[in-house]
Every structure is written in C-alpha cells, then in structure tokens.
Design a protein around this motif. Structure first.
Motif, short mmCIF file in Angstrom:
data_model
loop_
_atom_site.label_atom_id
_atom_site.label_comp_id
_atom_site.label_asym_id
_atom_site.label_seq_id
_atom_site.Cartn_x
_atom_site.Cartn_y
_atom_site.Cartn_z
N VAL A 508 0.84 -1.20 0.00
CA VAL A 508 0.00 0.00 0.00
C VAL A 508 0.87 1.25 0.00
N LEU A 511 -0.79 4.75 3.30
CA LEU A 511 -2.21 4.47 3.47
C LEU A 511 -2.88 5.69 4.09
N TYR A 577 -11.11 4.55 3.09
CA TYR A 577 -9.81 4.38 2.41
C TYR A 577 -9.74 5.42 1.31
N GLY A 580 -3.84 5.02 -1.54
CA GLY A 580 -2.78 4.05 -1.30
C GLY A 580 -2.32 3.50 -2.64
N ILE A 585 -7.90 -2.36 -0.29
CA ILE A 585 -7.49 -2.93 0.99
C ILE A 585 -8.66 -3.72 1.55
#
Length: 732
Positions: A508, A511, A577, A580, A585
């Motif tokens: 990632v 993040l 999220y 990333g 994810i």
C-alpha cells in the motif's frame, strides 16, 4: 443523520527517505519483468567471503547460495575494524519474484522496494571497537530468495557495501559470511560515537553565510552520506505504532502513533531570510516578505486536544522548480518557557543582540560559523540541551520528502496547547548543475505524534469483517460503515477506541484514511464526529493495524463531561480508504474497546409501623357496666434511599475558592503552575475543576489564567468555556 464526505482523493507522494545512501545495481535495469524460475540449491558449508578487507565505497557482490541454503532465515556477516568509532553499511539482495531486488533500510530496520527509482534506502550504523569482532544478522525470512549460484543475474546474488569505515586508513576485515535459521549475536545499530562528526568527513555543512559564493560539493558517491544529523527512528511507519495495556483496576492505557497530513499547500521558502534577518533589517519586515521558514500550529493538523500527546516529527514535501542535487534544512518547535529546551531564552539571558524578547522556542542550528552552536557558546550562551544540526538530502530531485524529528531530549518540554507550533526551515540547496537554489515550494506536510490515554475499561468486542475497500468508485466502495449494535455494543457501554486490522494484496505504501463515529447531539447536531484532517500510515506494506483513539471532545473526561459516542439511534462508525498504492485494501477485523459505567441505584425500603389505640366507653343504666375495646391500626410508610455520591460542581474561574472569579484567581493559577508544592489549594480537586476553563478536561495551565484575566478585563463572559484556539482569537 448526515455524514461528512470522506471521498477526497489525495495525490500520491513518493516515499523517499531523507538520506540517499543506496542504489539499485545497474544490472537490474535490463531484467525482464517476469519471474525467473530456477531450482534451489542446498549448500551445507557456507564459504568465507572472497574479499576479506573493505574500505569506504567497497562493495562485495556474492552468490546467495554460496553463503546460505534453502530454509535459512538470516545472513550473518562477521568482521573486525582497525579503528574504534562508527561503521556504516548497506545490503541488497535479489529475489525470485518481482521486483527482484530489495534493499535493507537502516531507518526502518527492514527491506524496501527501490525499483521505482525515487524510493531510496538508508544505510545502517554500527559501533565498532578496534580488533573486536562484530556480527550483523540480517533477517531475510520474509523474502522469496533465489538460491542459484550458476548465473550472474541478480536474483541469485546479494551485495554487502561499506559506506563508511572511519577516517582515512579505516577498514573492516570480513571474517565470515554464513546463513542460519536463527540470528547470531548482533551489534545494535546506533548513531556515530562522535555526534559532532558526520559519517562522511567530506560531507558538506550548511554554509555559514547564505550569500557566500562557496558551495558544498556533492560526495563522490551519495551512498557515502551517512550522517548523524537525521535521527534514525522514523516512528510514523507501520512498525509498533500502537499498544493496549489492561491496568487491571478498571482502566486501560492505550497508545497510538499516527501521522496527519495537510495537502494543497503553496508556501514559498526563500533561503537567507529568517526572523533574525528581519530583526536586523526592520525596514524590510513587510507583508509578503521572503522567509525561509514556515510555522504550523498543531491545530492545523487536526489536533483538537494535546492531552497525552508527544510530538514526534514533521515531514515536508518540497517541490523546487528544477531538480536539486542537495537540500539542507532545519526544524524548530514551541517549548515550555525557560525550560532546558528553550534555546532562544538561553540566547536572551546571555545578552545576544536581537534576542531581548526571545523564548518559548527550540531551534536547530548549523555546525559552524555565525549562527552555529559553537558561535553562540563563544558568546556566552549556555544551552540546557545542545541544539541539533538539522538534516540533509542528496540527489534530492524535484520531489523531496524532508523528514525532521523532534530530538528525544526536547520532546518532554514541547508546548501543550493546540496553538503551539512546529516549523520547517530551508537553509541551503543547489541544483544538479551546482547553482544555488534560492527558493523551494512546500506543497504538503505531515505531523507525526504519539497519543497515550488512560481510560475507563471493562472489555472489548471483536469481529471478523473481511470487507474490501477501494479508493476509487462510489462512497460505499470507499467507506465501511459498521453498526455498534452489530459489534455487540449497546446503550450501556462507553466507547473509547477502535482498532482496525488491514491487509492488501500488494504494498500500500502510504495508506491515507479517516474514521468517523456517531455522537450525541450535544457534541454535534448532525450526530456525527469526524476529524477534519486525514490520517496516514507511511510505509504500510501489505498489512497495517490502525488504533483510533476517540478524541477528548468525544470521549469526555470521565468526570463532569461524559462519553459522547452514540451507540444507539443509528449509532455507527466508518473507516474510509482515501489513497494508497494498492487499488484495494481489506478490513479483516475490528475490535471496539469499551467501558460499562456505574449507574445510579435507587433502593426502596418499606417500613411497617404498628399503633395500638385504647378506647373506654361508659353506659349508665340501673346497672353500671364498664367495657374496654382495643382497636389496632397499621399505617404503612414508604421511604426511598438513593445511593449516589454528589459530584463536584464547577464555579467558573474560582481557583482560590473565594466564591468568585477575579484577577486573584489568575495569579493563583500562575503561582500553582510555577510552584505547586507551595501554592496547591487545600481543595485541589475543586479548585482545578473551577479553574479549568480552556479546553475543558486538559487540566490547569497558563491558558486558564489568561482566560480569567480577559474575563477581568471584560473581554470574556463568566461561564464561557472555550478552546485554546478561541482564546487565542480573543487575545489578538
């Protein structure tokens, strides 16, 4: 219930370390982007290194299978040095799968992918003593290593590089290199033994005169630049970034290290123009003046309270107009006035011109010349804590991630208000053609801090989730919304923290995320709380654990301000999220930490009272008769007893407990702060409750004294609880 839009996509940032000390081997550039499959080879007797002696810049390129066998988890390198001091090394190794080469990074203590050409690994420092053996055990257990001695292609090889080996004539002698299933005794990496000497004696220092025509020269090999001026414990990565301790007394201590990022900045930093320059040239001190530094308030990064917070570091993204070869910079931070960390106050009391009103601040300083530590010490300045020498980046390019860590000895003295600040200072730089770079533009900044709180604790509720999130697409695809009820959390429970276990199918890297929760109406009319500034985990890898601690505005203070998390009435929480390197994810597990507070208990007692009444009646006829009648009645009386303890009630501003708020309370607070042993009120709990009028719940400090002074001056209304930011606005 309205929830804030969590879908703003953040621009990618290249994860480049401050010290550029290693490079991908040149022969990697021609390798096809497909896995090379070859049979593994068992080697039972690892060989001694073919090159026994190494000086600075020497490299050993060796076949992995000659020194380790399938199943080995460590490569052990044992050597002796012909000097006492510091040695700096680098290590890279080929793997059987993409990206086919990984570099050991001394800052993170693990392997990283440098194939993008922007990410660079830092070397590792080891203390050495002349004639004594040192063993380095390098953990390669997480790498898919190819044991193939029959090819010169890099998947079957590794490199050990000597970046620094003392002064001229310094060298190390390799005694053995071997593989093993367990680590051998390893010398703990540390900073150089002489903190005033950079690892590379030819490394340039900050120019003492910003107008000087002399320019530092780039070292012959940028991998030689292992200096001690940049600390070696970048804590805003994914390593050991949280802890939870059940104190077994109805409380738990929760600690979380997080990073908060500000994007969209456009701040021009111009070398040679600092605050001291404008003290000497007051006629030039005008709006829009060029300046080499920028100060952020902690609140700029979304810090709503600083209780239990330790400020760790500031990372600034700099984008010059053209690629830079070198960048030299420093940092500073608000500290407690007249504390050992107050470098500016040390200058003031020494009578340094232009520092008559200086203080409340720690600043890095150059190594030599005007403005250096040595210069000020020659002028009679006695520093309680010796200032650091800033940081330096080589082969900087046109997208620079400059990391400045607050020195560990300074951290305990950092200011405790959200309006306190941290600064980044551009000292000097040159482009790839050797010309000085007058200015750079700061486009982003990341503040890293550790928050530790002790909260009421009864238990936790964990649940396996397995929900995939993407940073593109619809809100439902970006955000995971979870009901507290689904987590087994009901209206009797107070929530203080939530942990999220994250995984991804690829690295990632950075993040970027945020967390929101339902709250009571008294906190928000929308029944929703979400931090305005996003969080990020740098170098997250393919797994991450995020510990979100409810801010004081939500968690309350356990006394007169109750917990405000709304676990009913559509009570939910969300993790989003936002960016990333991985397209998606997965939120694997969630754990909610809660308390079940004691409730008021009412006990009803029934008391029965028996009353006897005697009545005498006399009747007169020809015969007199006396009779006695006894009547019994039983009235019932009900008494209620409530088993509660009366809570202390705050009287705004009345710290000295004389029944009113006056300037005398402000004086009493300042005396208490300066000398609590002598000026602690007899009823300290009540006095502290009364006097805590700014950022309610964070304890007594100078902000409370100032607010009461402003009340005495008629600028603040009695009973006005406020934040430090609101107080600052009133005081201007």
């Amino acid at each position: 219930m309205r929830k804030s839009n969590l879908t703003k996509r953040l621009r990618a940032t290249a994860v480049s370390m401050v010290m550029a000390v290693s490079a991908v081997p040149a022969y990697m550039l021609s390798v096809p982007a497909v896995a090379v499959v070859a049979p593994t080879v068992e080697v039972s007797q690892p060989k001694t290194a073919s090159i026994a002696t190494m000086t600075a810049k020497d490299v050993q390129r060796l076949y992995t299978a000659d020194y380790a066998k399938t199943g080995d988890k460590y490569i052990n390198i044992t050597f002796t040095a012909n000097y006492t001091g510091n040695m700096s090394y680098g290590f890279g190794i080929g793997t059987a799968t993409a990206p086919y080469w990984y570099e050991l990074d001394g800052t993170k203590g693990g392997f990283i992918d440098t194939s993008d050409g922007k990410t660079e690994a830092s070397g590792t420092d080891v203390d050495v003593t002349e004639g004594e053996s040192v063993t380095i055990s390098i953990d390669v257990s997480k790498l898919d290593i190819k044991f193939d001695p029959s090819t010169s292609q890099y998947p079957g090889e590794f490199e050990f590089r000597c970046y620094y080996a003392g002064e001229a004539g310094g060298s190390i002698t390799i005694e053995s290199i071997s593989g093993s299933a367990t680590p051998q005794a390893t010398t703990t990496p540390s900073k150089p033994t002489d903190p005033d000497k950079p690892v590379d004696p030819d490394a340039p220092d900050k120019p003492t005169d910003p107008d000087s025509p002399d320019k530092p020269d780039k070292p012959a090999d940028p991998s030689q630049d292992r200096t001690d001026i940049v600390p070696n414990n970048n804590k805003h990565t994914n390593e050991n970034n949280w802890s939870f301790i059940d104190n077994k007394d109805g409380t738990a201590t929760i600690t979380s290290t997080v990073a908060r990022q500000i994007d969209g900045l456009d701040i021009l930093l111009t070398k040679g123009y600092d605050e001291d320059y404008y003290v000497a040239h007051p006629d030039e001190d005008v709006e829009g003046k060029p300046i080499n530094s920028h100060k952020f308030q902690f609140s700029d990064f979304g810090l709503t309270d600083t209780a239990g917070v330790t400020i760790e570091s500031l990372t600034c993204i700099l984008e010059p107009d053209k690629p830079m070869d070198q960048l030299v910079y420093g940092g500073g931070i608000s500290v407690e006035p007249q504390s050992p960390a107050d470098t500016e106050y040390s200058k003031q009391i020494a009578g340094i011109e232009g520092k008559e009103d200086a203080g409340y601040w720690y600043n890095d300083m150059g190594l030599d010349g005007d403005g250096s530590v040595a210069y000020f010490e020659e002028q009679g300045v006695e520093f309680g804590i010796t200032p650091g020498n800033g940081g330096r980046v080589y082969d900087a390019g046109d997208y620079i991630e400059a990391y400045w860590e607050v020195p560990a000895e300074v951290q305990p003295y950092v200011g405790g208000n959200t309006t306190d600040g941290i600064s980044f200072q551009y000292w000097w730089g040159n482009d790839t053609e050797g010309e000085e770079v007058e200015a750079v533009t700061m486009t982003s900044a990341i503040l890293t801090y550790t928050k530790s709180v002790t909260v009421p604790y009864e238990g936790s509720s964990a649940k396996e989730i397995g929900k995939s999130l993407t940073h593109t697409g619809t809100d439902d695809q970006k955000n995971l919304e979870v009901s507290y009820a689904d987590m087994g959390i009901d209206e009797t429970m107070d929530v203080y923290a939530i942990r999220f276990d994250i995984s991804a199918k690829s690295d990632v890297k950075k993040l970027v995320y945020n967390v929101g929760t339902g709250v009571e109406e008294r906190i928000s009319k929308d029944y929703w709380y979400q931090d305005e500034v996003n969080y990020c985990v740098l170098d997250a890898g393919d797994t991450a654990q995020i510990m979100w601690i409810a801010p004081q505005a939500v968690a309350g203070n356990g006394d007169d301000i109750p917990n405000g998390v709304n676990t009913t009435k559509d009570g939910t929480f969300i993790i989003g999220y936002y960016y990333g390197e991985a397209d998606a994810i997965t939120v694997d597990n969630i754990e909610v930490y809660y308390d079940v507070p004691e409730t008021t208990t009412t006990t009803t007692e029934t008391t029965t009272t028996t009353t006897t009444t005697t009545t005498t009646t006399t009747t007169t006829t020809s015969t007199t008769t006396t009779s006695t009648t006894t009547a019994t009645t039983t009235p019932t009386t009900t008494e209620s007893t409530t088993t509660t303890t009366e809570a202390l009630k705050a009287t705004w501003g009345d710290f000295n407990l004389d029944g009113k708020a006056t300037i005398a309370d402000s004086v009493a607070i300042l005396q208490f702060i300066a000398n609590p042993d002598e000026y602690t009120p007899k009823e300290e709990e009540q006095a502290s409750l009364n006097g805590d009028v700014v950022d309610k719940g964070n304890g007594i400090n100078t902000d409370d004294a100032l607010a009461i002074q402003l009340f005495d001056a008629g600028l603040v209304k009695e009973g006005s609880y406020m934040t430090a930011d609101e107080l600052s606005a009133i005081g201007k």
